[in-house]
Design a protein around this motif. Structure first.
Motif, PDB file in Angstrom:
ATOM      1  N   ILE A 139      40.432  41.361  34.409  1.00 51.20           N
ATOM      2  CA  ILE A 139      39.072  41.028  34.823  1.00 51.20           C
ATOM      3  C   ILE A 139      39.036  39.666  35.490  1.00 51.20           C
ATOM      4  N   ASN A 140      39.704  38.675  34.897  1.00 51.55           N
ATOM      5  CA  ASN A 140      39.740  37.337  35.485  1.00 51.55           C
ATOM      6  C   ASN A 140      40.441  37.329  36.830  1.00 51.55           C
ATOM      7  N   SER A 141      41.472  38.126  36.988  1.00 55.89           N
ATOM      8  CA  SER A 141      42.172  38.207  38.276  1.00 55.89           C
ATOM      9  C   SER A 141      41.256  38.780  39.350  1.00 55.89           C
ATOM     10  N   ILE A 142      40.519  39.833  39.007  1.00 50.92           N
ATOM     11  CA  ILE A 142      39.581  40.442  39.958  1.00 50.92           C
ATOM     12  C   ILE A 142      38.521  39.425  40.373  1.00 50.92           C
ATOM     13  N   LEU A 143      37.947  38.733  39.386  1.00 50.03           N
ATOM     14  CA  LEU A 143      36.893  37.776  39.690  1.00 50.03           C
ATOM     15  C   LEU A 143      37.414  36.560  40.434  1.00 50.03           C
ATOM     16  N   ASP A 144      38.640  36.110  40.134  1.00 54.22           N
ATOM     17  CA  ASP A 144      39.250  35.016  40.901  1.00 54.22           C
ATOM     18  C   ASP A 144      39.363  35.393  42.369  1.00 54.22           C
ATOM     19  N   LEU A 145      39.798  36.608  42.619  1.00 55.51           N
ATOM     20  CA  LEU A 145      39.948  37.091  43.989  1.00 55.51           C
ATOM     21  C   LEU A 145      38.588  37.144  44.692  1.00 55.51           C
ATOM     22  N   ILE A 146      37.589  37.713  44.022  1.00 51.98           N
ATOM     23  CA  ILE A 146      36.254  37.821  44.614  1.00 51.98           C
ATOM     24  C   ILE A 146      35.663  36.445  44.885  1.00 51.98           C
ATOM     25  N   MET A 147      35.712  35.559  43.896  1.00 52.16           N
ATOM     26  CA  MET A 147      35.150  34.211  44.070  1.00 52.16           C
ATOM     27  C   MET A 147      35.891  33.436  45.146  1.00 52.16           C
TER      28      MET A 147
END
Length: 169
Positions: A139-147
């Motif tokens: 989840i953190n990897s996905i959100l890091d990418l999006i942000m």
């Protein structure tokens, strides 16, 4: 029509009692949506006059024959209608929700773009946790990418990164 002119009838779904409303237009060049919009305006005007005549006593409250008196009386009836409409909209009508709408507007004007993005990301994290069986690392990897993409796209590279609740940086 009997006089040789063309007309068009549009059937519009309405209340459960009748099921539909038939609108007749002698101008066949106007789109259906425009005819419905114009009818809606006419309907609002008719409701206005019905309210003024039946409930605010536009016709029966006073009997004056002088022009200035008639204008004054009509103006007072319309002012009463406007005050009652404003009260209804702010207190009862769900079209604007009165204070709730103003509160949301005030909140939006005081929130920065990055704070709004932070709130969206927090909601996305909660949705990912609830909907999928993903690890916090994924989840953190996905959100890091999006942000990262959002920050680059909006040119916010020099702004400090917002900190979200949880492990996301």
């Amino acid at each position: 029509m009997s006089d040789g002119n063309k007309a068009r009838i549009i059937f519009v779904p309405c209340d459960k009692k009748r099921g539909w409303l038939a609108l007749l237009s002698t101008d066949i060049s106007i789109a259906d949506e425009e005819i419905i919009r114009l009818y809606g305006k006419r309907c609002d005007i008719e409701v206005f006059f019905k309210m003024c005549k039946q409930y605010l006593k536009l016709v029966k409250e006073i009997q004056i024959r002088n022009y200035d008196g008639l204008i004054g009386h009509t103006s007072l009836v319309m002012a009463r209608y406007n005050i009652l409409s404003l009260f209804q909209r702010e207190s009862v009508a769900q079209r604007s929700f009165g204070d709730l709408f103003r509160a949301c507007n005030e909140e939006l004007s005081s929130i920065t773009f990055i704070d709004a993005l932070k709130r969206i990301m927090q909601l996305a994290m909660a949705a990912l946790r609830n909907a999928h069986n993903l690890s916090e690392r994924v989840i953190n990897s996905i959100l890091d990418l999006i942000m990262g993409e959002a920050i680059a796209y909006f040119g916010l590279n020099n702004s400090p990164m917002p900190q979200l609740e949880g492990e996301w940086r």
